[in-house]
Write an enzyme that holds these catalytic residues in place. Structure first.
Site, mmCIF file in Angstrom:
data_model
loop_
_atom_site.group_PDB
_atom_site.id
_atom_site.type_symbol
_atom_site.label_atom_id
_atom_site.label_comp_id
_atom_site.label_asym_id
_atom_site.label_seq_id
_atom_site.Cartn_x
_atom_site.Cartn_y
_atom_site.Cartn_z
ATOM 1 N N SER A 12 -9.368 1.811 2.716
ATOM 2 C CA SER A 12 -8.440 2.511 1.874
ATOM 3 C C SER A 12 -7.512 1.671 1.073
ATOM 4 C CB SER A 12 -7.736 3.499 2.874
ATOM 5 O OG SER A 12 -6.945 3.085 3.631
ATOM 6 N N LYS A 26 0.913 -1.061 0.115
ATOM 7 C CA LYS A 26 -0.099 -0.068 -0.099
ATOM 8 C C LYS A 26 0.727 1.245 -0.024
ATOM 9 C CE LYS A 26 -3.822 1.914 2.550
ATOM 10 N NZ LYS A 26 -4.750 1.722 3.840
ATOM 11 N N SER A 75 -10.009 -0.928 6.677
ATOM 12 C CA SER A 75 -9.126 -0.549 5.477
ATOM 13 C C SER A 75 -8.341 -1.752 4.788
ATOM 14 C CB SER A 75 -8.296 0.606 5.448
ATOM 15 O OG SER A 75 -8.949 1.671 5.630
#
Length: 559
Positions: A206, A131, A230
């Site tokens: 996210s 990420k 997330s």
């Protein structure tokens, strides 16, 4: 003359496009083709051997083949890189692309194996996606902020160093929403990430870039983060497994984040993978590296094999799961209810037991979590956006012509004084104690002499919804606030022939009514539905094992 925020974003996006080898570009399907999940296999870019490599879903199998030199690290990294670039062309899931560096790491691993006759570490040769929070020296880590363009990291995040030392090959970074504090994925630099099973639906957030990438086979193991759902929301929305560990079990040192200094509900890093083997391999490798020696807040807790063998849970026999049918705030959609029932049926068939779990003050816990996040009045977001004047995104809707919904609780601004925040912290601790007592009290109903072994809960009240409509993280935030370890597992997909609209019920509140009205079986057709196994704090090993048991039970239940 200083470049505008629009120019900075356009230049960064252009540089990303230029980093993709021209020979890896494909003829992308038209936007009208919503399901692109089969395109990586049909586009013709990957060789037969690259298809073979990237179609492996079991991390343990791939690691065995790398250790035996059946595959080289270079060819595995190349295969997954090519498929990742295909996934990006389909769903816009990547941020940083650094092919030469990744292949250099892979070559070093191949040379090490040839010289020493043994793998470098437990993740030898395994490509791993990250990420866009995990800093890699020399690369930008924008996290969706234009203000962070052109500020390359001076060193790796501790977790990146640990993965490199374990023999992994970081090879791409993945897209996130600006600020991270959205359960969807869109920012003003890289744009929107879509769901590969239906590009009109969200991939979640996210860690939405991770979810879309892994679902398309562009990665076999990725790292997301989770402060309110997330990791778990993208895992569920993309048909994957995903672990939310407890606070400070996985190191966060030298990664970037939103709301740094907010330490009442910690953000945590956790893995996403198409199989549970990836979840276990990542978690054990990182914990075995003794991260507490590099991160001052990482908990000194070694991998607990007895916990993984479920010694405190009847050694995995005659387990008792609590089923959370709804959170007493929003009733889930029909496919989510069906997933819960299907999981219950599978567990009963496998010889386990279930009891209904009643939501205990979930509304109060949601309010506490939201108040903690909003305590700075949004100053963190405003301060980060200020240097370039970039606008703070206020909606995930794709069109400004649509009615903008009221911001969800976690986006609202409600500045608190330090004293007011302390009172919220006291309330949170009291709620955690009530939940602990409630869990312990289930000893009286399980028949095993111990409390329930875990909770089976929705991840969201819906399958992945249309862009801009994923306005709640309540079913995941609850466990962040309580700091319960949780792991997502895939169950089914939306079937309009079965998952018909339910008759209206007595709505609990306006959120419940809006959730009911959102459901249209044809809109959600084919979308993945996942649930989560919820354990207690610092119980990662047991939660991994319990999720393996649930997944095995589901495989034994015919459709």
């Amino acid at each position: 003359m200083t470049a505008s925020w629009e120019e900075l974003a356009a230049n960064k996006k252009r540089a990303q496009a230029e980093s993709i080898p021209k020979e890896w570009l494909i003829n992308t399907p038209p936007d009208s083709q919503l399901n692109v999940s089969k395109v990586p296999l049909e586009c013709g870019l990957l060789s037969e051997r690259e298809v073979e490599i990237t179609e492996l879903k079991d991390v343990d199998v791939l690691l065995q083949r790398l250790a035996a030199s059946d595959y080289s690290a270079v060819e595995v990294t190349t295969a997954f890189y090519k498929r990742a670039i295909v996934a990006h062309q389909l769903t816009n899931c990547l941020t940083e692309i650094f092919i030469d560096r990744a292949l250099a790491w892979a070559r070093e691993l191949d040379e090490s194996l040839k010289k020493n006759g043994k793998p470098k570490g437990p993740l030898h040769g395994l490509p791993i996606s990250l990420k866009d929070q995990l800093c890699i020296e020399g690369l930008d880590t924008t996290m969706g902020y234009i203000s962070w363009i052109g500020k390359p990291a001076s060193k790796n995040a501790v977790l990146v160093d640990i993965l490199l030392e374990a023999g992994a090959v970081p090879f791409v970074r993945t897209n996130v929403p600006q600020t991270l504090m959205w359960p969807e994925t869109f920012n003003l630099i890289f744009g929107r990430t879509t769901n590969p099973y239906n590009r009109s639906l969200t991939s979640g957030g996210s860690s939405g870039g991770e979810g879309a990438l892994i679902a398309l086979g562009g990665s076999i193991l990725g790292v997301g983060s989770d402060v309110g759902g997330s990791v778990r929301i993208p895992a569920a929305f993309n048909g994957l497994y995903g672990l939310r560990p407890s606070y400070n079990r996985i190191p966060y040192q030298d990664a970037v984040n939103s709301m740094e200094g907010q330490e009442s509900i910690y953000s945590v890093f956790g893995p996403l993978s198409p199989r549970m083997s990836g979840i276990k391999a990542f978690t054990k490798a990182v914990i075995d590296s003794e991260p507490w020696r590099r991160d001052p807040v990482a908990i000194r807790k070694a991998w607990d094999e007895k916990a993984y063998q479920l010694e405190e849970h009847g050694n995995g026999q005659n387990l008792v799961f609590g089923i959370l049918w709804d959170d007493d705030w929003v009733v889930p959609h029909p496919p989510v209810k069906r997933a819960l029932q299907r999981t219950k049926d599978a567990l009963l068939k496998a010889g386990h037991k279930t009891v209904d779990w009643k939501a205990l003050k979930h509304g109060d816990i949601y309010a506490v979590g939201g108040a903690i996040w909003a305590a700075d009045g949004g100053k963190d977001f405003d301060t980060t956006c200020a240097p370039t004047g970039e606008p703070l995104i206020s909606t995930m809707l794709p069109s400004s012509t649509e009615d903008t919904p009221e911001p969800p609780a976690f986006r609202q601004r409600a500045k608190k004084t330090a004293y007011e925040l302390w009172q919220i912290h006291k309330q949170k601790r009291a709620l955690r104690k009530e939940y602990l007592d409630s869990w312990e009290a289930t000893k009286s109903v399980t028949g095993t002499g111990r409390p329930i072994d875990a909770i089976i809960s929705p991840v969201a009240p819906w399958a992945p919804p249309p862009h801009g409509k994923n306005t709640s993280a309540a079913y995941t935030l609850i466990w962040n606030t309580l700091d319960y370890a949780a792991c997502v597992f895939p169950v089914t997909t939306v079937n309009p022939a079965i998952d018909v609209v339910a008759p209206p019920h007595d709505f609990k509140n306006k959120d419940d009514q809006a959730t009911y009205e959102l459901y249209d079986p044809e809109v959600f057709k084919g979308a993945p539905v996942g649930l989560q196994v919820v354990g207690r704090p610092q119980e990662e090993e047991a939660v991994i094992a319990l999720t393996e048991i649930v997944a095995a039970a589901l495989k034994g239940l015919p459709e």
